[in-house]
Design an enzyme around this catalytic site. Structure first.
Site, short mmCIF file in Angstrom:
data_model
loop_
_atom_site.label_atom_id
_atom_site.label_comp_id
_atom_site.label_asym_id
_atom_site.label_seq_id
_atom_site.Cartn_x
_atom_site.Cartn_y
_atom_site.Cartn_z
CB SER A 165 8.40 8.87 -24.84
OG SER A 165 9.40 9.75 -24.37
CB CYS B 285 -2.36 10.20 -25.70
SG CYS B 285 -1.08 8.95 -25.88
CB CYS C 121 3.11 11.88 -31.45
SG CYS C 121 1.53 11.05 -31.15
#
EC number: 2.8.1.13
Length: 378
Positions: free
Chosen positions: A26, A118, A215
């Site tokens: 990430s 997600c 996010c």
């Protein structure tokens, strides 16, 4: 580390150099440490970072993951540790599988948890399949959770550090996915231990702050994102007491969540009031005293069961459950009503149980996660 000396640290009967592992990077310190550690141990590491939304918007936003600056950070780590790194454009997949449902659920009066979707629909589905296409033996992530081998295969267990445990966000991991996944940080005693490893490897992200927000939701302002995704969604309406009194007006149900007390816009009342219901059809926000938030019966659907026996093999399961990520597990009884539906009875009433949140199941003793499902209105 495995007890069998014939197995490497990821559980395979071959040398690390012959074991390919895709690391989901990430750009943060956790996944960077996982990649660096495995590279140092001699594994055939391939780093993969997902571009989940527009670079221009992402670069202007701090405190998120999978943004433009994070892609850059992941690439720097890969270059310094000497393994290949790829950026995959998952923008359309992420919008279809996560963002659109988030917006629609919020408009329906629910409080969704897009991070779970997600993991379920993007990272542990499409990315995991990509890892297999790259001939990887497994995929590793920086999540704080543990994978342990039981009598019937891989089991999901809470992280050693309860303050970092991410089990609430990973309950939907299937047994098949769990066979392929690895979580090298789950046994660490604290986040400080992770940062110490990052410093030891000389990683450029060693002091990088943790991501805080969803996010694609800057500053936690859900309503502004919903208005952008669904123009005209914020229709005005009435704020109504549970006893029927109209107390004021609001600028849109999307600005409120179950259990909310502050910012209701109905000052001057003697009693503290909380949002107890969102009536989307009539555009009404229903408020009432705190005791109206308490509930003991929680309908759950889309259950992912990780127990050793079939979910419907018993009339009830005595477990502990979490109905919010920030709350400790509480004793409960699960009564299956179908292959993936159940009524969960809490032994002690919880406040602010909201449709759209997850209800995660845990063994009453020990650290094992038995699965979970999604809370709905019933």
């Amino acid at each position: 580390m495995p007890l069998d000396p014939e197995l490497n640290s990821l559980g395979f009967p071959k040398a690390p150099a012959d074991t390919r592992v895709v690391v989901a990077m990430s750009g943060g310190v956790d996944s960077s440490v996982v990649a660096a550690q495995l590279a140092e141990e001699g594994y055939d590491v391939v780093g993969v970072t997902l571009q989940l939304y527009d670079h221009g918007a992402a670069l202007a936003k701090k405190g998120a993951c999978c943004a433009g600056v994070d892609i850059h950070d992941a690439r720097r780590v890969a270059e310094e540790m000497g393994f290949p790194h790829y950026v995959l454009d998952y923008e359309n997949i992420f919008k279809d599988a996560v963002i659109d449902e988030f917006a629609d659920s919020y408009l329906a009066g629910a409080t969704p948890v897009p991070c779970i979707r997600c993991n379920e629909r993007v990272k542990f589905k499409d990315l995991l399949e990509t890892a297999k296409d790259l001939d990887a033996d497994c995929m590793a992530t920086g999540h704080y959770i543990q994978r342990k081998l039981g009598d019937r295969g891989a089991e999901l267990h809470c992280a050693a550090d309860a303050n970092r445990d991410q089990s609430y966000f990973l309950f939907s991991t299937t047994p098949e996915q769990l066979e392929f996944l690895r979580f090298p940080l789950g046994h660490l005693p604290s986040k400080d231990a992770t940062r110490q490893l990052a410093a030891r490897y000389g990683l450029p992200v060693a002091d990088k702050p943790d991501s805080q927000d969803i996010c694609f939701v800057p500053g936690g302002n859900y309503a502004s994102v919903i208005e952008k995704l669904r123009p005209g969604a914020a229709e005005p309406g009435e704020i109504v007491h549970a006893d029927g009194r109209v107390l004021g007006q609001h600028d849109g149900v999307i600005h409120y969540t179950i259990g909310q007390r502050r910012g209701l816009g109905i000052g001057g009342l003697d009693e503290p009031l909380y949002v107890v219901k969102l009536d989307v059809e009539s555009q009404r926000v229903i408020v009432g005293p705190k005791e109206m938030l308490a509930t003991r019966t929680v309908p759950v659907r889309e259950i992912n069961w990780l127990g050793d026996q079939e979910f419907q093999s018993r009339p009830e399961w005595h477990v502990s459950v979490k109905v919010r990520s920030t709350r400790p597990p509480r004793e409960a009884v699960i009564r299956p009503t179908g292959p993936d539906t159940a009524q969960v009875e809490l032994m002690v009433a919880e406040e602010g149980v909201s449709p759209g949140q997850a209800c995660v199941f845990y063994q009453t003793e020990g650290s094992r996660i038995l699965g979970g499902g999604w809370i709905w209105k019933g």
